[in-house]
Design an enzyme around this catalytic site. Sequence first.
Site, PDB file in Angstrom:
ATOM      1  N   VAL A  57       0.869  -1.171   0.000  1.00 12.64           N
ATOM      2  CA  VAL A  57       0.000   0.000   0.000  1.00 12.64           C
ATOM      3  C   VAL A  57       0.914   1.231   0.000  1.00 12.64           C
ATOM      4  O   VAL A  57       2.119   1.105  -0.094  1.00 12.64           O
ATOM      5  CB  VAL A  57      -0.941   0.022   1.238  1.00 12.64           C
TER       6      VAL A  57
ATOM      7  N   LYS B  43      -2.843  14.807  -7.905  1.00 14.56           N
ATOM      8  CA  LYS B  43      -3.542  15.021  -6.630  1.00 14.56           C
ATOM      9  C   LYS B  43      -3.423  16.487  -6.233  1.00 14.56           C
ATOM     10  O   LYS B  43      -2.312  17.000  -6.078  1.00 14.56           O
ATOM     11  CB  LYS B  43      -2.896  14.113  -5.569  1.00 14.56           C
TER      12      LYS B  43
ATOM     13  N   GLN C 198      -0.229  29.126  -9.723  1.00 18.64           N
ATOM     14  CA  GLN C 198      -0.031  28.646  -8.354  1.00 18.64           C
ATOM     15  C   GLN C 198      -0.735  27.322  -8.115  1.00 18.64           C
ATOM     16  O   GLN C 198      -1.448  27.147  -7.130  1.00 18.64           O
ATOM     17  CB  GLN C 198      -0.568  29.669  -7.373  1.00 18.64           C
TER      18      GLN C 198
ATOM     19  N   THR D 104       1.734  10.959   4.743  1.00 18.45           N
ATOM     20  CA  THR D 104       3.040  11.433   5.210  1.00 18.45           C
ATOM     21  C   THR D 104       4.179  10.411   5.064  1.00 18.45           C
ATOM     22  O   THR D 104       5.340  10.795   5.037  1.00 18.45           O
ATOM     23  CB  THR D 104       2.941  11.839   6.697  1.00 18.45           C
TER      24      THR D 104
HETATM   25  P1  FAD Z   1       7.688  -2.721   2.939  1.00 18.79           P
HETATM   26  O1  FAD Z   1       6.924  -2.353   1.741  1.00 18.79           O
HETATM   27  O2  FAD Z   1       7.042  -3.618   3.922  1.00 18.79           O
HETATM   28  O3  FAD Z   1       9.033  -3.401   2.418  1.00 18.79           O
HETATM   29  C1  FAD Z   1       9.827  -4.186   3.262  1.00 18.79           C
HETATM   30  C2  FAD Z   1      10.879  -4.886   2.429  1.00 18.79           C
HETATM   31  O4  FAD Z   1      11.755  -5.577   3.310  1.00 18.79           O
HETATM   32  C3  FAD Z   1      10.308  -5.917   1.483  1.00 18.79           C
HETATM   33  O5  FAD Z   1      11.012  -5.889   0.255  1.00 18.79           O
HETATM   34  C4  FAD Z   1      10.607  -7.225   2.180  1.00 18.79           C
HETATM   35  O6  FAD Z   1      10.741  -8.316   1.284  1.00 18.79           O
HETATM   36  C5  FAD Z   1      11.929  -6.886   2.837  1.00 18.79           C
HETATM   37  N1  FAD Z   1      12.254  -7.765   3.961  1.00 18.79           N
HETATM   38  C6  FAD Z   1      11.661  -7.790   5.179  1.00 18.79           C
HETATM   39  N2  FAD Z   1      12.208  -8.769   5.928  1.00 18.79           N
HETATM   40  C7  FAD Z   1      13.195  -9.316   5.175  1.00 18.79           C
HETATM   41  C8  FAD Z   1      14.110 -10.378   5.376  1.00 18.79           C
HETATM   42  N3  FAD Z   1      14.127 -11.106   6.502  1.00 18.79           N
HETATM   43  N4  FAD Z   1      14.966 -10.696   4.381  1.00 18.79           N
HETATM   44  C9  FAD Z   1      14.941 -10.004   3.207  1.00 18.79           C
HETATM   45  N5  FAD Z   1      14.103  -9.014   2.961  1.00 18.79           N
HETATM   46  C10 FAD Z   1      13.234  -8.679   3.927  1.00 18.79           C
HETATM   47  N6  FAD Z   1       2.227   6.111   2.744  1.00 18.79           N
HETATM   48  C11 FAD Z   1       1.976   7.192   2.008  1.00 18.79           C
HETATM   49  O7  FAD Z   1       2.845   8.041   1.851  1.00 18.79           O
HETATM   50  N7  FAD Z   1       0.754   7.363   1.431  1.00 18.79           N
HETATM   51  C12 FAD Z   1      -0.257   6.503   1.622  1.00 18.79           C
HETATM   52  O8  FAD Z   1      -1.325   6.674   1.043  1.00 18.79           O
HETATM   53  C13 FAD Z   1      -0.043   5.394   2.468  1.00 18.79           C
HETATM   54  N8  FAD Z   1      -1.030   4.512   2.745  1.00 18.79           N
HETATM   55  C14 FAD Z   1      -0.787   3.493   3.623  1.00 18.79           C
HETATM   56  C15 FAD Z   1      -1.831   2.666   4.039  1.00 18.79           C
HETATM   57  C16 FAD Z   1      -1.607   1.673   4.981  1.00 18.79           C
HETATM   58  C17 FAD Z   1      -2.738   0.833   5.463  1.00 18.79           C
HETATM   59  C18 FAD Z   1      -0.303   1.428   5.462  1.00 18.79           C
HETATM   60  C19 FAD Z   1      -0.032   0.323   6.428  1.00 18.79           C
HETATM   61  C20 FAD Z   1       0.733   2.227   5.038  1.00 18.79           C
HETATM   62  C21 FAD Z   1       0.511   3.269   4.140  1.00 18.79           C
HETATM   63  N9  FAD Z   1       1.527   4.132   3.763  1.00 18.79           N
HETATM   64  C22 FAD Z   1       1.254   5.225   3.000  1.00 18.79           C
HETATM   65  C23 FAD Z   1       2.894   3.851   4.143  1.00 18.79           C
HETATM   66  C24 FAD Z   1       3.645   3.217   2.964  1.00 18.79           C
HETATM   67  O9  FAD Z   1       2.979   2.031   2.570  1.00 18.79           O
HETATM   68  C25 FAD Z   1       5.077   2.888   3.339  1.00 18.79           C
HETATM   69  O10 FAD Z   1       5.696   4.011   3.882  1.00 18.79           O
HETATM   70  C26 FAD Z   1       5.868   2.464   2.132  1.00 18.79           C
HETATM   71  O11 FAD Z   1       5.217   1.463   1.417  1.00 18.79           O
HETATM   72  C27 FAD Z   1       7.227   1.987   2.544  1.00 18.79           C
HETATM   73  O12 FAD Z   1       7.207   0.693   3.049  1.00 18.79           O
HETATM   74  P2  FAD Z   1       8.597   0.020   3.342  1.00 18.79           P
HETATM   75  O13 FAD Z   1       9.402  -0.002   2.100  1.00 18.79           O
HETATM   76  O14 FAD Z   1       9.190   0.663   4.548  1.00 18.79           O
HETATM   77  O15 FAD Z   1       8.182  -1.459   3.792  1.00 18.79           O
END
Ligand code: FAD
Length: 501
Positions: A48, A79, A155, A346
């Site tokens: 997401v 947006k 703007q 955010t």
């Molecule tokens: P993840 O996408 O979870 O990636 C984690 C990575 O780590 C994956 O590649 C996984 O394979 C890897 N990994 C984990 N453990 C291991 C391991 N043991 N070995 C190897 N690899 C591993 N943000 C916004 O800005 N706008 C939004 O509209 C928004 N909506 C959201 C809605 C929801 C319900 C949620 C929960 C979040 C939302 N966010 C939003 C936040 C946004 O989804 C995240 O900030 C963004 O996707 C970044 O995620 P990430 O890369 O930190 O984690």
Amino acid sequence: MSESAIQRVVIVGGGTAGWMTAATLSKLFPRGLELILIESDEIGTVGVGEATIPQIRLFNATLGLDENDFIRKTQGSFKLGIEFVDWTRLGHRYMHAFGPVGGRDLGLVQFYQYWLKLKQQGKAGELGDYTFNTVASRLNRFMRPINKPNSPLSQIYYAFHFDASLYARYLRGLSEARGVQRLEGKITDTVLRPDDGFIQSVRLNDGREVTGDLFIDCSGFRGLLIEQALKTGYDDWSDWLPCNRALAVPCSSVSPFTPYTRSTARTAGWQWRIPLQHRIGNGYVYCSDYISDDEATATLLANLDGKALAEPRPLRFVTGMRKRFWNKNCVAIGLSSGFLEPLESTSIHFIQSSIAKLVAFFPTRAFSEVDIAEYNRQVQFEFERARDFILLHYKANERDDSPFWIRCREHGVPDTLAHKIDLFKSHGRIFRDQEELFTEVSWIQVLLGQNVIPKGWHPMVDLLDQRELEQFVGGIQGVMQRAAEVMPDHAAFIQQHCRAP
Ligand code: FAD
């Protein structure tokens, strides 16, 4: 290169955070830095995170992206802001639009102060009538700003919606082309140096061991390095922001193709609606103390504009932030650093901001404690102030139809937020403190949208006589409307500029 320079950076995680980090570092350090990204197909990404705020355009510019190409490849849309439905009370709606409110300020006094006086006299419309992005959103119009001095068309502030998995793929393509090495596999172990507890290497399930000087933890909620290995600790903010679960489901597209995110308050939380070219992203963020998962699923599915394209996907989270974002030779970026619900989009911005700070504080192998402490202070400040802004939406509600909303209104808030609300209630004053993410125009739209009405206005407003005041404020409304009407339809703009040939 000096002896103590960082030579190898290991990025753990290939979600939005991991690939944004890899893309930036590979662009800014075209040589001298080996970049390795490890991701696990088995674990996957959170999947997401599809709505952004305008600062992302800076990020794209840093990477040198072609914006139309980026929109095309991520099935994205534009947006202009976020519409809040039923937040203040049932049947009410307002918009937190990007960009300025009103036309111009007069001297030191901001436009909305003049509007406040007229509004309290019953002679002005809603603030959105004088906010260009809101006016354009109501008409589903979009275009990029043009160079036309004194016109609202110069703007237009905008951000994007995009498909999260396509975005990661897009950034992966850029990163690999710039030399980032991607390793697929599951990390099972983190090896710490015995003398100082710094991370020495990570081990994969197939026996490979990857050493590095600097480790970026982009492993998502699990915080594989920052928490599981380094035991950094977490500040839990659930008492202030009690939502702890979400359900996400895509549905088919409908007309009109809206250029904004919608957030609709529900009995025990809120529902997002994010329009993309090939689907609409939807989700219900809720508090499990006030609604069961089954009820939340039923509510979400009953409130989709199009046909559901998959089963709702459950997600769980704990709102809060890591006690330190940078600990030893590990920097947590993305969900591993903390989580605020996506009400104001955010999280992706925090990723961008953390990367910018990491570059500003880029270490040597000596890892200066004072630099790390300042990095942590700056990220913490940003998190806490964004938390206050999100909390404002909950605190200032007038709903009596559900225990959840009553609890949100009656619950205490941090002193920093209480002070902002008190100051605003007095004479409509609001000030951006240091590097807070949300500026005055964001705060006033949400404060006024949530019906926090100041007792008075700035005394300098009274320097205009009544006729001048009405002409000044009333004239702006007409200018906004006429300018928005010449803009193209959002769908037509995308069709013309951002569709595959
Ligand atoms: P993840 O996408 O979870 O990636 C984690 C990575 O780590 C994956 O590649 C996984 O394979 C890897 N990994 C984990 N453990 C291991 C391991 N043991 N070995 C190897 N690899 C591993 N943000 C916004 O800005 N706008 C939004 O509209 C928004 N909506 C959201 C809605 C929801 C319900 C949620 C929960 C979040 C939302 N966010 C939003 C936040 C946004 O989804 C995240 O900030 C963004 O996707 C970044 O995620 P990430 O890369 O930190 O984690």
